[in-house]
Design an enzyme around this catalytic site. Structure first.
Site, PDB file in Angstrom:
ATOM      1  N   THR A  36       0.874  -1.181   0.000  1.00 58.87           N
ATOM      2  CA  THR A  36       0.000   0.000   0.000  1.00 58.87           C
ATOM      3  C   THR A  36       0.914   1.235   0.000  1.00 58.87           C
ATOM      4  O   THR A  36       2.132   1.101  -0.099  1.00 58.87           O
ATOM      5  CB  THR A  36      -0.867   0.037   1.278  1.00 58.87           C
ATOM      6  OG1 THR A  36       0.008   0.208   2.408  1.00 58.87           O
ATOM      7  CG2 THR A  36      -1.690  -1.239   1.430  1.00 58.87           C
ATOM      8  N   THR A 140      -0.755  -3.088  19.684  1.00 56.09           N
ATOM      9  CA  THR A 140      -0.306  -1.756  20.116  1.00 56.09           C
ATOM     10  C   THR A 140      -0.825  -1.383  21.511  1.00 56.09           C
ATOM     11  O   THR A 140      -1.890  -1.852  21.931  1.00 56.09           O
ATOM     12  CB  THR A 140      -0.809  -0.704  19.090  1.00 56.09           C
ATOM     13  OG1 THR A 140      -0.632   0.598  19.632  1.00 56.09           O
ATOM     14  CG2 THR A 140      -2.291  -0.869  18.768  1.00 56.09           C
ATOM     15  N   GLU A 142      -2.155   1.269  22.105  1.00 56.81           N
ATOM     16  CA  GLU A 142      -3.343   2.119  21.938  1.00 56.81           C
ATOM     17  C   GLU A 142      -4.637   1.387  22.271  1.00 56.81           C
ATOM     18  O   GLU A 142      -5.665   2.015  22.481  1.00 56.81           O
ATOM     19  CB  GLU A 142      -3.410   2.668  20.515  1.00 56.81           C
ATOM     20  CG  GLU A 142      -2.170   3.441  20.145  1.00 56.81           C
ATOM     21  CD  GLU A 142      -2.393   4.563  19.161  1.00 56.81           C
ATOM     22  OE1 GLU A 142      -3.533   4.818  18.777  1.00 56.81           O
ATOM     23  OE2 GLU A 142      -1.391   5.201  18.798  1.00 56.81           O
ATOM     24  N   TYR A 164      -8.509   3.555  14.437  1.00 51.69           N
ATOM     25  CA  TYR A 164      -7.330   2.670  14.334  1.00 51.69           C
ATOM     26  C   TYR A 164      -7.232   1.773  15.569  1.00 51.69           C
ATOM     27  O   TYR A 164      -7.135   0.547  15.456  1.00 51.69           O
ATOM     28  CB  TYR A 164      -6.044   3.516  14.200  1.00 51.69           C
ATOM     29  CG  TYR A 164      -4.788   2.733  14.546  1.00 51.69           C
ATOM     30  CD1 TYR A 164      -4.329   1.712  13.714  1.00 51.69           C
ATOM     31  CD2 TYR A 164      -4.058   3.006  15.713  1.00 51.69           C
ATOM     32  CE1 TYR A 164      -3.181   0.976  14.027  1.00 51.69           C
ATOM     33  CE2 TYR A 164      -2.914   2.281  16.033  1.00 51.69           C
ATOM     34  CZ  TYR A 164      -2.479   1.265  15.187  1.00 51.69           C
ATOM     35  OH  TYR A 164      -1.361   0.536  15.510  1.00 51.69           O
ATOM     36  N   LYS A 168      -7.593  -2.357  15.986  1.00 48.36           N
ATOM     37  CA  LYS A 168      -6.545  -3.219  16.562  1.00 48.36           C
ATOM     38  C   LYS A 168      -7.102  -3.991  17.766  1.00 48.36           C
ATOM     39  O   LYS A 168      -6.819  -5.173  17.949  1.00 48.36           O
ATOM     40  CB  LYS A 168      -5.317  -2.397  16.980  1.00 48.36           C
ATOM     41  CG  LYS A 168      -4.549  -1.756  15.848  1.00 48.36           C
ATOM     42  CD  LYS A 168      -3.926  -2.748  14.868  1.00 48.36           C
ATOM     43  CE  LYS A 168      -2.764  -3.519  15.438  1.00 48.36           C
ATOM     44  NZ  LYS A 168      -2.071  -4.336  14.399  1.00 48.36           N
TER      45      LYS A 168
HETATM   46  P1  NAD Z   1       3.343   0.531   8.347  1.00 47.96           P
HETATM   47  O1  NAD Z   1       2.140   1.336   8.048  1.00 47.96           O
HETATM   48  O2  NAD Z   1       4.692   1.145   8.211  1.00 47.96           O
HETATM   49  O3  NAD Z   1       3.350  -0.777   7.434  1.00 47.96           O
HETATM   50  C1  NAD Z   1       2.207  -1.552   7.206  1.00 47.96           C
HETATM   51  C2  NAD Z   1       2.537  -2.567   6.118  1.00 47.96           C
HETATM   52  O4  NAD Z   1       1.389  -3.397   5.919  1.00 47.96           O
HETATM   53  C3  NAD Z   1       2.874  -1.944   4.765  1.00 47.96           C
HETATM   54  O5  NAD Z   1       3.996  -2.578   4.197  1.00 47.96           O
HETATM   55  C4  NAD Z   1       1.626  -2.200   3.926  1.00 47.96           C
HETATM   56  O6  NAD Z   1       1.901  -2.323   2.532  1.00 47.96           O
HETATM   57  C5  NAD Z   1       1.135  -3.511   4.529  1.00 47.96           C
HETATM   58  N1  NAD Z   1      -0.303  -3.703   4.323  1.00 47.96           N
HETATM   59  C6  NAD Z   1      -1.300  -2.824   4.593  1.00 47.96           C
HETATM   60  N2  NAD Z   1      -2.493  -3.350   4.261  1.00 47.96           N
HETATM   61  C7  NAD Z   1      -2.253  -4.590   3.782  1.00 47.96           C
HETATM   62  C8  NAD Z   1      -3.085  -5.626   3.291  1.00 47.96           C
HETATM   63  N3  NAD Z   1      -4.408  -5.486   3.209  1.00 47.96           N
HETATM   64  N4  NAD Z   1      -2.500  -6.792   2.915  1.00 47.96           N
HETATM   65  C9  NAD Z   1      -1.154  -6.951   2.970  1.00 47.96           C
HETATM   66  N5  NAD Z   1      -0.318  -5.986   3.407  1.00 47.96           N
HETATM   67  C10 NAD Z   1      -0.860  -4.810   3.814  1.00 47.96           C
HETATM   68  O7  NAD Z   1       3.122  -0.034   9.803  1.00 47.96           O
HETATM   69  P2  NAD Z   1       4.155  -0.196  11.024  1.00 47.96           P
HETATM   70  O8  NAD Z   1       4.302   1.095  11.702  1.00 47.96           O
HETATM   71  O9  NAD Z   1       5.331  -0.920  10.534  1.00 47.96           O
HETATM   72  O10 NAD Z   1       3.280  -1.146  11.975  1.00 47.96           O
HETATM   73  C11 NAD Z   1       3.314  -2.553  11.807  1.00 47.96           C
HETATM   74  C12 NAD Z   1       2.399  -3.188  12.838  1.00 47.96           C
HETATM   75  O11 NAD Z   1       2.839  -2.838  14.147  1.00 47.96           O
HETATM   76  C13 NAD Z   1       0.946  -2.748  12.739  1.00 47.96           C
HETATM   77  O12 NAD Z   1       0.119  -3.853  12.984  1.00 47.96           O
HETATM   78  C14 NAD Z   1       0.805  -1.704  13.851  1.00 47.96           C
HETATM   79  O13 NAD Z   1      -0.518  -1.680  14.341  1.00 47.96           O
HETATM   80  C15 NAD Z   1       1.753  -2.265  14.886  1.00 47.96           C
HETATM   81  N6  NAD Z   1       2.355  -1.270  15.785  1.00 47.96           N
HETATM   82  C16 NAD Z   1       2.973  -0.153  15.274  1.00 47.96           C
HETATM   83  C17 NAD Z   1       3.588   0.738  16.145  1.00 47.96           C
HETATM   84  C18 NAD Z   1       4.308   1.964  15.636  1.00 47.96           C
HETATM   85  O14 NAD Z   1       4.732   2.785  16.453  1.00 47.96           O
HETATM   86  N7  NAD Z   1       4.491   2.133  14.352  1.00 47.96           N
HETATM   87  C19 NAD Z   1       3.552   0.506  17.529  1.00 47.96           C
HETATM   88  C20 NAD Z   1       2.902  -0.634  18.006  1.00 47.96           C
HETATM   89  C21 NAD Z   1       2.316  -1.519  17.114  1.00 47.96           C
HETATM   90  O1  DAU Z   2       1.449   3.842  20.552  1.00 44.91           O
HETATM   91  C1  DAU Z   2       1.673   2.988  19.463  1.00 44.91           C
HETATM   92  C2  DAU Z   2       1.147   3.659  18.225  1.00 44.91           C
HETATM   93  O2  DAU Z   2       2.038   4.723  17.953  1.00 44.91           O
HETATM   94  C3  DAU Z   2       1.034   2.741  17.020  1.00 44.91           C
HETATM   95  O3  DAU Z   2       0.079   1.740  17.302  1.00 44.91           O
HETATM   96  C4  DAU Z   2       0.622   3.526  15.767  1.00 44.91           C
HETATM   97  O4  DAU Z   2       0.641   2.675  14.643  1.00 44.91           O
HETATM   98  C5  DAU Z   2       1.605   4.643  15.571  1.00 44.91           C
HETATM   99  O5  DAU Z   2       1.209   5.438  14.478  1.00 44.91           O
HETATM  100  C6  DAU Z   2       1.727   5.505  16.823  1.00 44.91           C
HETATM  101  O6  DAU Z   2       0.503   6.248  17.056  1.00 44.91           O
HETATM  102  P1  DAU Z   2       0.554   7.775  17.578  1.00 44.91           P
HETATM  103  O7  DAU Z   2      -0.695   8.438  17.216  1.00 44.91           O
HETATM  104  O8  DAU Z   2       1.018   7.859  18.981  1.00 44.91           O
HETATM  105  O9  DAU Z   2       1.794   8.272  16.666  1.00 44.91           O
HETATM  106  P2  DAU Z   2       2.023   9.583  15.780  1.00 44.91           P
HETATM  107  O10 DAU Z   2       3.427   9.482  15.289  1.00 44.91           O
HETATM  108  O11 DAU Z   2       0.962   9.800  14.788  1.00 44.91           O
HETATM  109  O12 DAU Z   2       1.935  10.734  16.867  1.00 44.91           O
HETATM  110  C7  DAU Z   2       2.769  10.760  18.009  1.00 44.91           C
HETATM  111  C8  DAU Z   2       2.345  11.945  18.851  1.00 44.91           C
HETATM  112  O13 DAU Z   2       2.631  13.156  18.144  1.00 44.91           O
HETATM  113  C9  DAU Z   2       0.856  11.977  19.118  1.00 44.91           C
HETATM  114  O14 DAU Z   2       0.614  12.483  20.438  1.00 44.91           O
HETATM  115  C10 DAU Z   2       0.301  12.948  18.081  1.00 44.91           C
HETATM  116  C11 DAU Z   2       1.434  13.928  17.899  1.00 44.91           C
HETATM  117  N1  DAU Z   2       1.562  14.491  16.530  1.00 44.91           N
HETATM  118  C12 DAU Z   2       1.523  13.632  15.475  1.00 44.91           C
HETATM  119  C13 DAU Z   2       1.648  14.104  14.189  1.00 44.91           C
HETATM  120  C14 DAU Z   2       1.594  13.152  13.006  1.00 44.91           C
HETATM  121  C15 DAU Z   2       1.743  15.856  16.351  1.00 44.91           C
HETATM  122  O15 DAU Z   2       1.799  16.641  17.331  1.00 44.91           O
HETATM  123  N2  DAU Z   2       1.864  16.329  15.064  1.00 44.91           N
HETATM  124  C16 DAU Z   2       1.816  15.509  13.966  1.00 44.91           C
HETATM  125  O16 DAU Z   2       1.919  16.004  12.818  1.00 44.91           O
END
Ligand code: NAD
Ligand code: DAU
Length: 353
Positions: A36, A140, A142, A164, A168
């Site tokens: 995606t 997560t 969250e 979101y 989850k």
């Molecule tokens: P990301 O958005 O960077 O990557 C998501 C990946 O999933 C992409 O490669 C996308 O192409 C693929 N994808 C999306 N829809 C799909 C579908 N229908 N079929 C197959 N592939 C698909 O996400 P991330 O930040 O790497 O997060 C990965 C996982 O970890 C997620 O489940 C997220 O909820 C969880 N998570 C993320 C964080 C964070 O801080 N980023 C924290 C805790 C948990």
């Molecule tokens: O806590 C785990 C989660 O962390 C994951 O499950 C999610 O996939 C990941 O996206 C992240 O969610 P958050 O909403 O915490 O992350 P984000 O980076 O979007 O934002 C971090 C903090 O910063 C949040 O309090 C919102 C704030 N923020 C975010 C953005 C994008 C800003 O102030 N300005 C911004 O432009």
């Protein structure tokens, strides 16, 4: 062991694939990823066949044969046929694929339910059919909702506040139901905010760093006092690997970081590293339903033997350096139509709220 990794072209998934193949020479990985807007083959370019002139990638392949143990299949986790084919012959599943950005879930919840809930259910059914020995569902912090004080423990009620987080939480509950009803050997991990290389520049930290590298402001939501717990992506990956090997079926494990910080504090730290003045921080209206604070109790994971390897300050500085060294990775992403379109919508919504 042969692993099916979903979402391995994303931020955490790609870090997991590279780390796991490097650490477990006997393992191979099939990566099912739809690619995606958030998926990026460039995240694993070192494992893909080297293009002419890419001698460094060639060296990795010769040294340890990593590339021979990796295969990407483009496919949708909500498509039972694609999942069935990809899972055939796999011993375990590590499920990352998801729509992961909270702000996008506020603009467009439907795709979050399809991928995060239905996609997970399709994977769970296939895991039963193929009798996989282990299913790790990557979730997560969250799902616990906002915790004003104290720490979230794995048995706490799930009180998600964004579409979101709700999707989850729904997927976590589905996983639980497949353990109880069908005896699927599944475990759940719940991590805090990850940071590190290859994070899509819509999330706060890479947005901040790359905007400042372009002398553009970072939009700080609300009063900037929301608290997040920050974990370096490779520590998260190490936690998942530990749970994959040692986690107890049916259990959830929190994977937190070593730094709890308000967004204002985070902004100050990064400004300091990059030498940025206050004029590049722009207060904007708050995210609707913005959770005030997340904080995890990680004692259960520690009991499995987990110790952090990365110090927050060093990992943050290294992350800033990585984005500085790799403009060819993030500039094209920010130039894409999809990215620009998202930001137009995002700021129209913020301006209205
Ligand atoms: P990301 O958005 O960077 O990557 C998501 C990946 O999933 C992409 O490669 C996308 O192409 C693929 N994808 C999306 N829809 C799909 C579908 N229908 N079929 C197959 N592939 C698909 O996400 P991330 O930040 O790497 O997060 C990965 C996982 O970890 C997620 O489940 C997220 O909820 C969880 N998570 C993320 C964080 C964070 O801080 N980023 C924290 C805790 C948990
Ligand atoms: O806590 C785990 C989660 O962390 C994951 O499950 C999610 O996939 C990941 O996206 C992240 O969610 P958050 O909403 O915490 O992350 P984000 O980076 O979007 O934002 C971090 C903090 O910063 C949040 O309090 C919102 C704030 N923020 C975010 C953005 C994008 C800003 O102030 N300005 C911004 O432009």
């Amino acid at each position: 062991m042969r692993l099916l990794v979903t979402g391995g072209l994303g931020f955490i998934g790609s870090n997991f694939v590279r780390h796991h193949l490097g650490s477990y020479p006997g393992d191979s990985i099939v990566n099912l990823d739809l690619c995606t807007y958030a998926g990026n083959p460039a995240n694993l370019a070192d494992l893909a066949p080297p293009a002419a002139g890419h001698s460094a990638a060639g060296a990795v392949r010769k040294e340890n044969g990593i590339a021979r143990r990796y295969r990407w299949i483009r496919g949708d986790i909500a498509d039972p046929e694609a999942v069935d084919k990809a899972m055939a012959g796999c011993d375990a599943v590590v499920h990352f694929a998801a729509e992961s950005h909270v702000d996008r879930s506020i603009l467009e919840p439907g795709v979050f339910l399809r991928t995060n809930v239905i996609g997970t259910q399709v994977l769970l059914d296939a895991a039963l059919k193929h009798r996989v020995r282990r299913f790790v569902h990557v979730s997560t912090d969250e799902v616990y909702g906002s915790v004003e004080k104290g720490l979230s423990r794995e048995g706490d009620p799930l009180e998600p506040n964004s579409p979101y987080a709700a999707s989850k939480a729904a997927s976590d509950l589905l996983v639980r139901s497949y353990v109880v009803t069908f005896g699927l050997p599944a475990v759940i991990t719940r991590a805090s905010n990850n940071f590190g290389p290859f994070q899509f520049p819509e999330k706060a930290l890479p947005l901040m760093i790359t905007n400042w590298m372009e002398s553009r402001p970072f939009p700080l939501y609300g009063d900037g006092l929301n608290v997040r717990d920050w974990v370096y992506v490779l520590d998260h990956v190490r936690g998942i690997e530990l749970v994959l090997r040692k986690g107890r079926v049916g259990e959830a494990y929190n994977i937190g970081g070593t730094c709890s910080s308000t967004n204002r504090e985070l902004v100050a730290r990064v400004r300091d590293i990059m030498g940025i003045g206050p004029e590049l921080v722009r207060p904007v209206p708050d995210r609707p339903g913005h959770d005030r604070r997340y904080a995890l109790d990680c004692s259960k994971l520690k009991k499995l033997g987990f110790r952090h390897k990365y110090r927050f300050a060093d990992a943050l500085a290294k992350t800033v350096e990585w984005y500085g060294m790799h403009p060819e990775w993030w500039r094209p992403l920010k130039g894409r139509k999809g990215y620009q379109g998202y930001y137009k919508k995002q700021y129209r919504t913020l301006a209205k709220s």
